[in-house]
Design an enzyme around this catalytic site. Structure first.
Site, PDB file in Angstrom:
ATOM      1  N   CYS A 180       0.862  -1.179   0.000  1.00 14.36           N
ATOM      2  CA  CYS A 180       0.000   0.000   0.000  1.00 14.36           C
ATOM      3  C   CYS A 180       0.901   1.232   0.000  1.00 14.36           C
ATOM      4  O   CYS A 180       1.710   1.394   0.910  1.00 14.36           O
ATOM      5  CB  CYS A 180      -0.889   0.051   1.241  1.00 14.36           C
ATOM      6  SG  CYS A 180      -1.345  -1.557   1.924  1.00 14.36           S
ATOM      7  N   GLU A 199      -7.427   9.166   1.131  1.00 13.76           N
ATOM      8  CA  GLU A 199      -6.857   8.677  -0.115  1.00 13.76           C
ATOM      9  C   GLU A 199      -7.919   8.330  -1.143  1.00 13.76           C
ATOM     10  O   GLU A 199      -9.007   7.855  -0.808  1.00 13.76           O
ATOM     11  CB  GLU A 199      -6.010   7.428   0.153  1.00 13.76           C
ATOM     12  CG  GLU A 199      -4.803   7.698   1.024  1.00 13.76           C
ATOM     13  CD  GLU A 199      -3.920   6.482   1.197  1.00 13.76           C
ATOM     14  OE1 GLU A 199      -2.693   6.668   1.351  1.00 13.76           O
ATOM     15  OE2 GLU A 199      -4.433   5.344   1.180  1.00 13.76           O
TER      16      GLU A 199
END
Length: 306
Positions: free
Chosen positions: A160, A222
């Site tokens: 990630c 995000e």
């Protein structure tokens, strides 16, 4: 040469010459030196204008609400921060986007993850989450290093991270910029060689938008690209980034979820991983096993999850 290209080239040259300390890892140095594509690859127009700067805040944005340094940032903002993580927080420039995934500028990783900036609505940035399966259709998970600034020691999907504000990672066509970034970070975090994860083997399945606090000071906001790939790879985790790794099948993942929900063994999951698990992963896992992953692709929708 356009103004935008000159800005990007100057930015890239400055960072390559100034941001790598003598202790920088060979993995990081190698990828910084190889990730700059020709200016013709960027999809523009994008108007950038300089905003206020400080030693810890270098922001250029077309948005009037660009993140700027606050007085608290002059008060030893790196206290207690691991040296590697400090370098990444201050040197990496994330891509700022609006809620439609339109690029509006860039800001340091530090500024993008300060919870106070997130609450002001100034820190939405592009990210990606890789889900890598082996030929037995087991999913590779990682436990984030204890030195990570956000969500240390939580279990999460394979990798990630963020595409950075550089030409090779700003390419919107077929999410190529994000796929380039994923290949870079799989090597940097897990030591997976680029040849093990060719860029054209990533399948972007969808995008999610989420917000999550880590500890009250740090958090995430995000627009996250979900990338799937099926490859047998060589894994050599970087201890600065990863505490542990393991492959799991679906039953083992369900057991991990049960332990996280019941608080057993101190297991915690990253919020983005849990959102993907709860909303998409098990169904998409069937597509992986059946060879029908392309049928699950939906890159038009941005799923707002909480």
């Amino acid at each position: 040469m356009s103004l935008t290209t000159r800005l990007l080239n100057a930015h890239a040259t400055t960072r390559l010459s100034s941001s790598l300390p003598s202790s920088a890892s060979p993995r990081y140095s190698h990828f910084l030196s190889t990730q700059f594509a020709s200016p013709s690859l960027i999809q523009f127009p994008l108007t950038l204008k300089p905003s206020s700067t400080s030693s810890f805040s270098r922001v250029f944005s077309s948005s009037p609400s660009a993140i700027t340094a606050t007085s608290t940032m002059g008060e030893a903002p790196d206290v207690g921060m691991d040296a590697v993580q400090k370098r990444l927080m201050f040197d990496d420039e994330c891509i700022l986007v609006d809620e439609n995934d339109g690029v509006v500028g860039h800001a340091s990783k530090y500024n993008c993850h300060l919870w106070e900036n997130i609450l002001k609505g100034n820190a939405l940035h592009r990210a990606f989450s890789v889900f890598l399966f082996n030929s037995k259709y087991e999913l590779l998970l990682q436990q984030r290093s204890g030195t990570k600034v956000t969500f240390p020691l939580v279990w999460t999907n394979t990798c990630c991270s963020h595409p950075l504000y550089r030409e090779s990672e700003l390419i919107d066509e077929d999410a190529l910029g994000v796929r380039n970034a994923a290949q870079r970070k799989l090597f940097d975090e897990l030591g997976i060689p680029a040849e093990d994860v060719p860029v054209d083997q990533f399948t972007p399945l969808g995008r999610i938008l989420y917000k999550a606090s880590s500890d009250g000071k740090w958090g995430e906001h995000e627009l996250d690209y979900l990338l799937f790939i099926v490859r047998d790879v060589n894994v050599n985790p970087n201890p600065d980034e990863v505490a542990d790794v393991k492959y799991v099948n679906r039953d083992q993942l369900k057991e991990l979820l049960r332990k996280a929900d019941s608080g057993e063994e101190g297991i915690n999951l990253s919020p983005w991983f849990r959102l993907v698990v709860d909303n998409f992963l098990l169904k998409w896992w069937e597509n992986v096993e059946n060879g029908t992953l392309k049928e699950a692709v939906d890159m038009k929708t941005i799923h707002k999850l909480s």
